[in-house]
Design a protein around this motif. Structure first.
Motif, PDB file in Angstrom:
ATOM      1  N   ALA A  25       0.838  -1.203   0.000  1.00 19.15           N
ATOM      2  CA  ALA A  25       0.000   0.000   0.000  1.00 19.15           C
ATOM      3  C   ALA A  25       0.872   1.253   0.000  1.00 19.15           C
ATOM      4  CB  ALA A  25      -0.936  -0.004   1.209  1.00 19.15           C
ATOM      5  N   ALA A  26       1.942   1.247   0.777  1.00 18.68           N
ATOM      6  CA  ALA A  26       2.841   2.401   0.815  1.00 18.68           C
ATOM      7  C   ALA A  26       3.542   2.596  -0.527  1.00 18.68           C
ATOM      8  CB  ALA A  26       3.866   2.234   1.936  1.00 18.68           C
ATOM      9  N   CYS A  27       3.886   1.504  -1.187  1.00 19.10           N
ATOM     10  CA  CYS A  27       4.503   1.610  -2.517  1.00 19.10           C
ATOM     11  C   CYS A  27       3.528   2.235  -3.513  1.00 19.10           C
ATOM     12  CB  CYS A  27       4.955   0.237  -3.010  1.00 19.10           C
ATOM     13  SG  CYS A  27       6.308  -0.483  -2.060  1.00 19.10           S
ATOM     14  N   GLU A  28       2.272   1.818  -3.440  1.00 16.54           N
ATOM     15  CA  GLU A  28       1.233   2.408  -4.307  1.00 16.54           C
ATOM     16  C   GLU A  28       1.049   3.890  -3.976  1.00 16.54           C
ATOM     17  OE1 GLU A  28      -0.711   1.157  -6.763  1.00 16.54           O
ATOM     18  OE2 GLU A  28      -0.109  -0.939  -6.662  1.00 16.54           O
ATOM     19  N   TRP A  29       1.045   4.209  -2.690  1.00 13.66           N
ATOM     20  CA  TRP A  29       0.920   5.611  -2.271  1.00 13.66           C
ATOM     21  C   TRP A  29       2.062   6.439  -2.845  1.00 13.66           C
ATOM     22  CZ3 TRP A  29       4.731   7.907   0.703  1.00 13.66           C
ATOM     23  CH2 TRP A  29       4.486   9.232   1.083  1.00 13.66           C
ATOM     24  N   ALA A  30       3.290   5.926  -2.750  1.00 14.77           N
ATOM     25  CA  ALA A  30       4.452   6.663  -3.257  1.00 14.77           C
ATOM     26  C   ALA A  30       4.338   6.891  -4.760  1.00 14.77           C
ATOM     27  CB  ALA A  30       5.746   5.913  -2.920  1.00 14.77           C
ATOM     28  N   LEU A  31       3.878   5.891  -5.493  1.00 17.83           N
ATOM     29  CA  LEU A  31       3.686   6.045  -6.937  1.00 17.83           C
ATOM     30  C   LEU A  31       2.637   7.111  -7.223  1.00 17.83           C
ATOM     31  CD1 LEU A  31       4.084   5.128  -9.887  1.00 17.83           C
ATOM     32  CD2 LEU A  31       2.294   3.428  -9.462  1.00 17.83           C
ATOM     33  N   PRO A  53       6.148   7.463  11.120  1.00 24.21           N
ATOM     34  CA  PRO A  53       6.415   6.348  12.030  1.00 24.21           C
ATOM     35  C   PRO A  53       5.521   5.130  11.763  1.00 24.21           C
ATOM     36  CG  PRO A  53       5.415   8.179  13.222  1.00 24.21           C
ATOM     37  CD  PRO A  53       5.687   8.651  11.828  1.00 24.21           C
ATOM     38  N   THR A  54       4.306   5.339  11.303  1.00 17.22           N
ATOM     39  CA  THR A  54       3.424   4.212  11.020  1.00 17.22           C
ATOM     40  C   THR A  54       3.927   3.420   9.817  1.00 17.22           C
ATOM     41  OG1 THR A  54       1.569   5.466  11.922  1.00 17.22           O
ATOM     42  CG2 THR A  54       1.032   3.526  10.603  1.00 17.22           C
ATOM     43  N   MET A  55       4.356   4.117   8.772  1.00 13.18           N
ATOM     44  CA  MET A  55       4.894   3.422   7.602  1.00 13.18           C
ATOM     45  C   MET A  55       6.202   2.712   7.938  1.00 13.18           C
ATOM     46  SD  MET A  55       4.176   5.805   4.316  1.00 13.18           S
ATOM     47  CE  MET A  55       2.570   6.390   3.865  1.00 13.18           C
ATOM     48  N   GLN A  56       6.995   3.289   8.806  1.00 16.32           N
ATOM     49  CA  GLN A  56       8.226   2.619   9.236  1.00 16.32           C
ATOM     50  C   GLN A  56       7.902   1.368  10.046  1.00 16.32           C
ATOM     51  OE1 GLN A  56      11.486   3.306   8.294  1.00 16.32           O
ATOM     52  NE2 GLN A  56      10.242   4.451   6.847  1.00 16.32           N
ATOM     53  N   SER A  57       6.873   1.457  10.861  1.00 13.34           N
ATOM     54  CA  SER A  57       6.425   0.296  11.627  1.00 13.34           C
ATOM     55  C   SER A  57       5.935  -0.810  10.693  1.00 13.34           C
ATOM     56  CB  SER A  57       5.320   0.716  12.597  1.00 13.34           C
ATOM     57  OG  SER A  57       4.833  -0.394  13.291  1.00 13.34           O
ATOM     58  N   ASP A  58       5.259  -0.425   9.601  1.00 14.94           N
ATOM     59  CA  ASP A  58       4.814  -1.413   8.605  1.00 14.94           C
ATOM     60  C   ASP A  58       6.008  -2.159   8.007  1.00 14.94           C
ATOM     61  OD1 ASP A  58       2.163  -0.572   8.964  1.00 14.94           O
ATOM     62  OD2 ASP A  58       2.215   0.756   7.216  1.00 14.94           O
TER      63      ASP A  58
END
Length: 135
Positions: A25-31, A53-58
């Motif tokens: 999901a974070a990769c899609e968000w970055a795109l 911090p939440t994305m780092q926790s992921d």
């Protein structure tokens, strides 16, 4: 998207590839952010991802509850491990990415690497892998 991915990952057993859903999901968000003209450069987006911090926790969860767990490889393993390496590389976590790149070997997948700044998947992959090997 993030709420769904995190809720599924939270109930997954150790070793389950479902722990990768928030990373994907974070990769899609970055795109998506990168493709919007006013959102900034790929480096700025990586910086925002790095500071969340939440994305780092992921990423931590995917590393510890999936990648570092003894489990058999599944049909989408190569794609999943490329997404994990991509997320770690985009956020500058090169030392964490080194063993992930080692597991990939030379078998990179064009997605998500083509999503990085220059749209050349091979260049993005090898550049990130070189950085991880030096970490």
């Amino acid at each position: 998207m993030f709420d769904f991915a995190r809720s599924v990952a939270a109930t997954a057993s150790p070793g389950s590839p479902l722990h990768l859903l928030p990373v994907r999901a974070a990769c899609e968000w970055a795109l998506w952010e990168q493709d919007r003209e006013y959102s900034g450069t790929a480096e700025a987006i990586g910086q925002r991802w790095r500071q969340d911090p939440t994305m780092q926790s992921d990423l931590d969860t995917a590393l510890h509850r999936w990648f570092h767990q003894p489990a058999s490889r599944h049909a989408e393993w190569l794609a999943d491990v490329n997404f994990l390496a991509y997320g770690l590389a985009r956020t500058g976590r090169d030392a964490d990415a080194a063993p992930v790149f080692a597991s990939i070997g030379r078998y990179m997948t064009p997605v998500p690497w083509a999503w990085w700044d220059d749209k050349n998947s091979t260049n993005a992959f090898f550049r990130a892998r070189r950085r991880a090997r030096r970490a």
